[in-house]
Design a protein around this motif. Structure first.
Motif, PDB file in Angstrom:
ATOM      1  N   ARG A   2       3.370 -31.790 -18.139  1.00 14.72           N
ATOM      2  CA  ARG A   2       4.632 -31.056 -18.085  1.00 14.72           C
ATOM      3  C   ARG A   2       4.785 -30.377 -16.734  1.00 14.72           C
ATOM      4  O   ARG A   2       3.834 -29.793 -16.203  1.00 14.72           O
ATOM      5  CB  ARG A   2       4.708 -30.009 -19.193  1.00 14.72           C
ATOM      6  N   VAL A   3       5.990 -30.468 -16.150  1.00 11.84           N
ATOM      7  CA  VAL A   3       6.344 -29.743 -14.926  1.00 11.84           C
ATOM      8  C   VAL A   3       7.734 -29.158 -15.124  1.00 11.84           C
ATOM      9  O   VAL A   3       8.427 -29.500 -16.084  1.00 11.84           O
ATOM     10  CB  VAL A   3       6.319 -30.654 -13.678  1.00 11.84           C
ATOM     11  N   GLN A   4       8.144 -28.322 -14.192  1.00  9.91           N
ATOM     12  CA  GLN A   4       9.492 -27.757 -14.303  1.00  9.91           C
ATOM     13  C   GLN A   4      10.565 -28.760 -13.880  1.00  9.91           C
ATOM     14  O   GLN A   4      11.618 -28.862 -14.513  1.00  9.91           O
ATOM     15  CB  GLN A   4       9.569 -26.478 -13.455  1.00  9.91           C
ATOM     16  N   VAL A   5      10.299 -29.503 -12.806  1.00  6.29           N
ATOM     17  CA  VAL A   5      11.292 -30.448 -12.283  1.00  6.29           C
ATOM     18  C   VAL A   5      10.621 -31.790 -11.985  1.00  6.29           C
ATOM     19  O   VAL A   5       9.574 -31.835 -11.329  1.00  6.29           O
ATOM     20  CB  VAL A   5      11.952 -29.915 -10.990  1.00  6.29           C
ATOM     21  N   VAL A   6      11.217 -32.864 -12.461  1.00  3.10           N
ATOM     22  CA  VAL A   6      10.811 -34.216 -12.064  1.00  3.10           C
ATOM     23  C   VAL A   6      11.821 -34.717 -11.045  1.00  3.10           C
ATOM     24  O   VAL A   6      13.030 -34.692 -11.305  1.00  3.10           O
ATOM     25  CB  VAL A   6      10.745 -35.180 -13.263  1.00  3.10           C
ATOM     26  N   ILE A   7      11.326 -35.156  -9.900  1.00  2.12           N
ATOM     27  CA  ILE A   7      12.181 -35.676  -8.832  1.00  2.12           C
ATOM     28  C   ILE A   7      12.007 -37.189  -8.790  1.00  2.12           C
ATOM     29  O   ILE A   7      10.900 -37.682  -8.578  1.00  2.12           O
ATOM     30  CB  ILE A   7      11.814 -35.057  -7.469  1.00  2.12           C
ATOM     31  N   ILE A   8      13.085 -37.921  -9.009  1.00  3.93           N
ATOM     32  CA  ILE A   8      13.051 -39.379  -8.978  1.00  3.93           C
ATOM     33  C   ILE A   8      13.418 -39.818  -7.566  1.00  3.93           C
ATOM     34  O   ILE A   8      14.547 -39.632  -7.122  1.00  3.93           O
ATOM     35  CB  ILE A   8      14.034 -39.996  -9.992  1.00  3.93           C
ATOM     36  N   GLY A   9      12.462 -40.388  -6.855  1.00  5.55           N
ATOM     37  CA  GLY A   9      12.729 -40.864  -5.502  1.00  5.55           C
ATOM     38  C   GLY A   9      11.947 -40.096  -4.456  1.00  5.55           C
ATOM     39  O   GLY A   9      12.092 -38.869  -4.338  1.00  5.55           O
ATOM     40  N   GLY A  10      11.110 -40.817  -3.696  1.00  8.23           N
ATOM     41  CA  GLY A  10      10.268 -40.199  -2.677  1.00  8.23           C
ATOM     42  C   GLY A  10      10.779 -40.426  -1.271  1.00  8.23           C
ATOM     43  O   GLY A  10       9.974 -40.582  -0.343  1.00  8.23           O
ATOM     44  N   GLY A  11      12.096 -40.450  -1.102  1.00  8.06           N
ATOM     45  CA  GLY A  11      12.687 -40.478   0.233  1.00  8.06           C
ATOM     46  C   GLY A  11      12.841 -39.057   0.750  1.00  8.06           C
ATOM     47  O   GLY A  11      12.355 -38.090   0.140  1.00  8.06           O
ATOM     48  N   PRO A  12      13.544 -38.882   1.872  1.00  6.09           N
ATOM     49  CA  PRO A  12      13.617 -37.547   2.475  1.00  6.09           C
ATOM     50  C   PRO A  12      14.278 -36.493   1.602  1.00  6.09           C
ATOM     51  O   PRO A  12      13.853 -35.338   1.611  1.00  6.09           O
ATOM     52  CB  PRO A  12      14.398 -37.786   3.772  1.00  6.09           C
ATOM     53  N   SER A  13      15.310 -36.853   0.832  1.00  2.58           N
ATOM     54  CA  SER A  13      15.970 -35.819   0.024  1.00  2.58           C
ATOM     55  C   SER A  13      15.065 -35.352  -1.113  1.00  2.58           C
ATOM     56  O   SER A  13      14.941 -34.143  -1.369  1.00  2.58           O
ATOM     57  CB  SER A  13      17.312 -36.319  -0.522  1.00  2.58           C
ATOM     58  N   GLY A  14      14.406 -36.281  -1.792  1.00  3.84           N
ATOM     59  CA  GLY A  14      13.487 -35.893  -2.862  1.00  3.84           C
ATOM     60  C   GLY A  14      12.309 -35.092  -2.347  1.00  3.84           C
ATOM     61  O   GLY A  14      11.892 -34.096  -2.955  1.00  3.84           O
ATOM     62  N   LEU A  15      11.758 -35.502  -1.197  1.00  7.02           N
ATOM     63  CA  LEU A  15      10.621 -34.791  -0.616  1.00  7.02           C
ATOM     64  C   LEU A  15      11.016 -33.399  -0.130  1.00  7.02           C
ATOM     65  O   LEU A  15      10.263 -32.435  -0.286  1.00  7.02           O
ATOM     66  CB  LEU A  15      10.039 -35.597   0.541  1.00  7.02           C
ATOM     67  N   LEU A  16      12.208 -33.296   0.488  1.00  9.10           N
ATOM     68  CA  LEU A  16      12.663 -31.992   0.971  1.00  9.10           C
ATOM     69  C   LEU A  16      12.885 -31.042  -0.198  1.00  9.10           C
ATOM     70  O   LEU A  16      12.462 -29.872  -0.155  1.00  9.10           O
ATOM     71  CB  LEU A  16      13.951 -32.162   1.778  1.00  9.10           C
ATOM     72  N   LEU A  17      13.513 -31.524  -1.257  1.00 10.22           N
ATOM     73  CA  LEU A  17      13.708 -30.681  -2.439  1.00 10.22           C
ATOM     74  C   LEU A  17      12.361 -30.247  -3.001  1.00 10.22           C
ATOM     75  O   LEU A  17      12.154 -29.067  -3.324  1.00 10.22           O
ATOM     76  CB  LEU A  17      14.505 -31.448  -3.498  1.00 10.22           C
ATOM     77  N   GLY A  18      11.422 -31.186  -3.103  1.00 12.72           N
ATOM     78  CA  GLY A  18      10.108 -30.855  -3.641  1.00 12.72           C
ATOM     79  C   GLY A  18       9.379 -29.812  -2.814  1.00 12.72           C
ATOM     80  O   GLY A  18       8.748 -28.894  -3.357  1.00 12.72           O
ATOM     81  N   GLN A  19       9.469 -29.923  -1.491  1.00 13.67           N
ATOM     82  CA  GLN A  19       8.784 -28.974  -0.618  1.00 13.67           C
ATOM     83  C   GLN A  19       9.408 -27.588  -0.700  1.00 13.67           C
ATOM     84  O   GLN A  19       8.702 -26.578  -0.735  1.00 13.67           O
ATOM     85  CB  GLN A  19       8.812 -29.489   0.824  1.00 13.67           C
ATOM     86  N   LEU A  20      10.729 -27.523  -0.750  1.00 12.87           N
ATOM     87  CA  LEU A  20      11.407 -26.230  -0.866  1.00 12.87           C
ATOM     88  C   LEU A  20      11.065 -25.556  -2.199  1.00 12.87           C
ATOM     89  O   LEU A  20      10.794 -24.350  -2.242  1.00 12.87           O
ATOM     90  CB  LEU A  20      12.916 -26.429  -0.744  1.00 12.87           C
ATOM     91  N   LEU A  21      11.057 -26.329  -3.276  1.00 14.44           N
ATOM     92  CA  LEU A  21      10.714 -25.760  -4.578  1.00 14.44           C
ATOM     93  C   LEU A  21       9.264 -25.287  -4.596  1.00 14.44           C
ATOM     94  O   LEU A  21       8.954 -24.205  -5.118  1.00 14.44           O
ATOM     95  CB  LEU A  21      10.944 -26.803  -5.681  1.00 14.44           C
ATOM     96  N   HIS A  22       8.370 -26.079  -4.010  1.00 15.58           N
ATOM     97  CA  HIS A  22       6.952 -25.717  -3.982  1.00 15.58           C
ATOM     98  C   HIS A  22       6.733 -24.370  -3.298  1.00 15.58           C
ATOM     99  O   HIS A  22       5.930 -23.546  -3.759  1.00 15.58           O
ATOM    100  CB  HIS A  22       6.152 -26.807  -3.262  1.00 15.58           C
ATOM    101  N   ARG A  23       7.450 -24.126  -2.227  1.00 18.12           N
ATOM    102  CA  ARG A  23       7.259 -22.878  -1.476  1.00 18.12           C
ATOM    103  C   ARG A  23       7.737 -21.655  -2.243  1.00 18.12           C
ATOM    104  O   ARG A  23       7.449 -20.523  -1.852  1.00 18.12           O
ATOM    105  CB  ARG A  23       7.950 -22.974  -0.119  1.00 18.12           C
ATOM    106  N   HIS A  24       8.453 -21.890  -3.343  1.00 23.46           N
ATOM    107  CA  HIS A  24       8.890 -20.777  -4.184  1.00 23.46           C
ATOM    108  C   HIS A  24       8.263 -20.854  -5.579  1.00 23.46           C
ATOM    109  O   HIS A  24       8.781 -20.257  -6.531  1.00 23.46           O
ATOM    110  CB  HIS A  24      10.409 -20.755  -4.265  1.00 23.46           C
ATOM    111  N   GLY A  25       7.168 -21.588  -5.677  1.00 24.88           N
ATOM    112  CA  GLY A  25       6.396 -21.599  -6.906  1.00 24.88           C
ATOM    113  C   GLY A  25       7.004 -22.376  -8.052  1.00 24.88           C
ATOM    114  O   GLY A  25       6.619 -22.187  -9.213  1.00 24.88           O
ATOM    115  N   ILE A  26       7.960 -23.258  -7.750  1.00 25.82           N
ATOM    116  CA  ILE A  26       8.578 -24.095  -8.785  1.00 25.82           C
ATOM    117  C   ILE A  26       7.899 -25.456  -8.748  1.00 25.82           C
ATOM    118  O   ILE A  26       7.958 -26.159  -7.743  1.00 25.82           O
ATOM    119  CB  ILE A  26      10.095 -24.218  -8.562  1.00 25.82           C
ATOM    120  N   GLU A  27       7.250 -25.827  -9.829  1.00 27.05           N
ATOM    121  CA  GLU A  27       6.421 -27.029  -9.849  1.00 27.05           C
ATOM    122  C   GLU A  27       7.288 -28.281 -10.040  1.00 27.05           C
ATOM    123  O   GLU A  27       8.086 -28.367 -10.974  1.00 27.05           O
ATOM    124  CB  GLU A  27       5.385 -26.950 -10.971  1.00 27.05           C
ATOM    125  N   ALA A  28       7.098 -29.236  -9.152  1.00 26.88           N
ATOM    126  CA  ALA A  28       7.851 -30.494  -9.218  1.00 26.88           C
ATOM    127  C   ALA A  28       6.918 -31.653  -8.910  1.00 26.88           C
ATOM    128  O   ALA A  28       6.052 -31.565  -8.034  1.00 26.88           O
ATOM    129  CB  ALA A  28       9.011 -30.485  -8.228  1.00 26.88           C
TER     130      ALA A  28
END
Length: 389
Positions: A2-28
């Motif tokens: 279980r995670v808070q957010v599942v991101i479909i797609g490992g291109g720049p938009s998915g990776l950028l969203l994942g990195q921004l969420l990670h820096r605020h403690g939101i698990e993706a």
């Protein structure tokens, strides 16, 4: 799992969203259909708006961008054998930055790995389930093993052909599309750029663009028929045609060499509405596509990430769902303005077989007006450097 957010797609938009969420403690967790090497092998545009640069800074991955990115204070427009310049900093106070999408993606992958955030590659058979309920989940196969991830939300960053948009029922989504009657033949070469800034050229033989990735790597494009194949064009044929379409002063400076990549991209404008359905949010090419004229694809994906990232922070940090409820409305308001600019700039710079003599004179008049009018140049500069979020 279980995670808070599942991101479909490992291109720049998915990776950028994942990195921004990670820096605020939101698990993706990020799910990517291909391998990392495959994703990094994609050749894409690299003109970044300041909004994108600020997001990279906020994500903590802008150091190399600032070291190696090439700041452009304007661009050159060529027609009828001459050129004029649109000065971005004069009209807006900010430049754009040339930094390849491949390098953006590499920086984001490196940061994700350093943070220990999970990316699952080579996933197949992705299905998004119970998106209208309280407990959505994603099923898929990876390395031959069936897996399931439960989550709060799903971010569909998987592009035009991905599963995310198609998961929204057809009777819910409305799609708008314009397919252009030409493509772009692009060549990447280990040669110095013909100019310090991009050259967009309108010629009687069709559109051309002189761009770059770095001081030793150039990217050139010419308008071509949709029936063409890259193999139809030898390197010599490409360079000869490019020289015919750009002003003589640029053609005389052009350094040619063997192509290290050659491809043809069709052009389309596309928008789907809404960009949210239940617990699913669409980002980037999953929701909208623009023609590459003006380099808005990656930048518009970044604006989606901005709205979604702040909406999720508002939800998790403040318990306020306003941002996620308004995500689609806010994102689409900007998307349609960007679509307008890309459509306008494409119509201005390309030639088509169905243009009448009147159409061609109107196109010339529009180019001459842009060359002579500071107000017209300001409007173009405002759109080119990026509309506010």
């Amino acid at each position: 799992m279980r995670v808070q957010v599942v991101i479909i797609g490992g291109g720049p938009s998915g990776l950028l969203l994942g990195q921004l969420l990670h820096r605020h403690g939101i698990e993706a967790v990020v799910l990517e259909r291909k391998t990392r090497d495959y994703v990094l092998g994609r050749i894409r545009a690299g003109v970044l708006e300041q909004g994108f640069v600020r997001l990279m800074e906020e994500a903590g991955v802008a150091d190399r961008l600032h070291r190696e990115g090439i700041v452009h204070d304007g661009t050159l427009i060529a027609h009828d054998g001459g050129m004029f310049r649109v000065d971005f900093t004069e009209h807006t106070g900010v430049p754009v930055v040339v930094y390849g999408q491949t390098e953006v993606t590499r920086d984001l992958y490196d940061a994700r790995e350093a943070a220990g955030a999970e990316t699952i590659f080579e996933v197949e058979g992705v299905e998004l389930c119970d998106l209208e309920g309280e407990r959505p989940y994603v099923t898929f196969t990876a390395q031959g093993e069936a897996r399931r991830i439960d989550c709060d939300f799903v971010a569909g960053c998987d592009g035009f052909h991905g599963v995310s948009r198609k998961t929204i029922p057809e009777d819910v989504r409305t799609e708008y599309e314009k397919v252009y009657p030409y493509g772009w033949l692009g060549v990447l070469s280990e040669t110095p750029p013909v100019d310090d800034e991009l050259i967009y050229a309108n010629s009687a033989r069709g559109f051309a663009l002189c761009s770059m990735r770095n001081p030793g790597l150039s990217r050139y494009y010419i308008q071509c028929s949709l029936s063409d194949h890259p193999g139809d064009w030898s390197d010599d044929d490409f360079w000869t045609e490019l020289k015919r379409r750009i002003p003589e002063e640029a053609a005389d400076k052009l350094v040619t060499g063997p192509s290290i990549e050659k491809s043809i991209a069709p052009l389309r404008s596309f928008v789907t509405e809404p960009m949210r359905w239940g617990r699913l949010f669409l980002c980037g090419d999953a929701a909208h596509v623009v023609p590459p004229t003006g380099a808005k694809g990656l930048n518009t994906a970044a604006s989606d990430v901005h709205y979604l990232y702040h909406a999720l922070r508002q939800f998790y940090e403040e318990g306020d769902a306003e941002g996620i409820d308004l995500y689609s409305e806010r994102a689409l308001a900007r998307v349609w303005k960007v679509e307008r600019f890309s459509w306008w700039f494409s119509a201005l710079m390309h030639r088509t077989a169905d243009q009448s003599a009147f159409d061609l004179r109107m196109q010339r008049a529009e180019l001459e007006f842009l060359a002579d009018s500071k107000s017209a140049q300001a409007a173009m500069a405002i759109n080119y450097v990026g509309l506010p979020y």
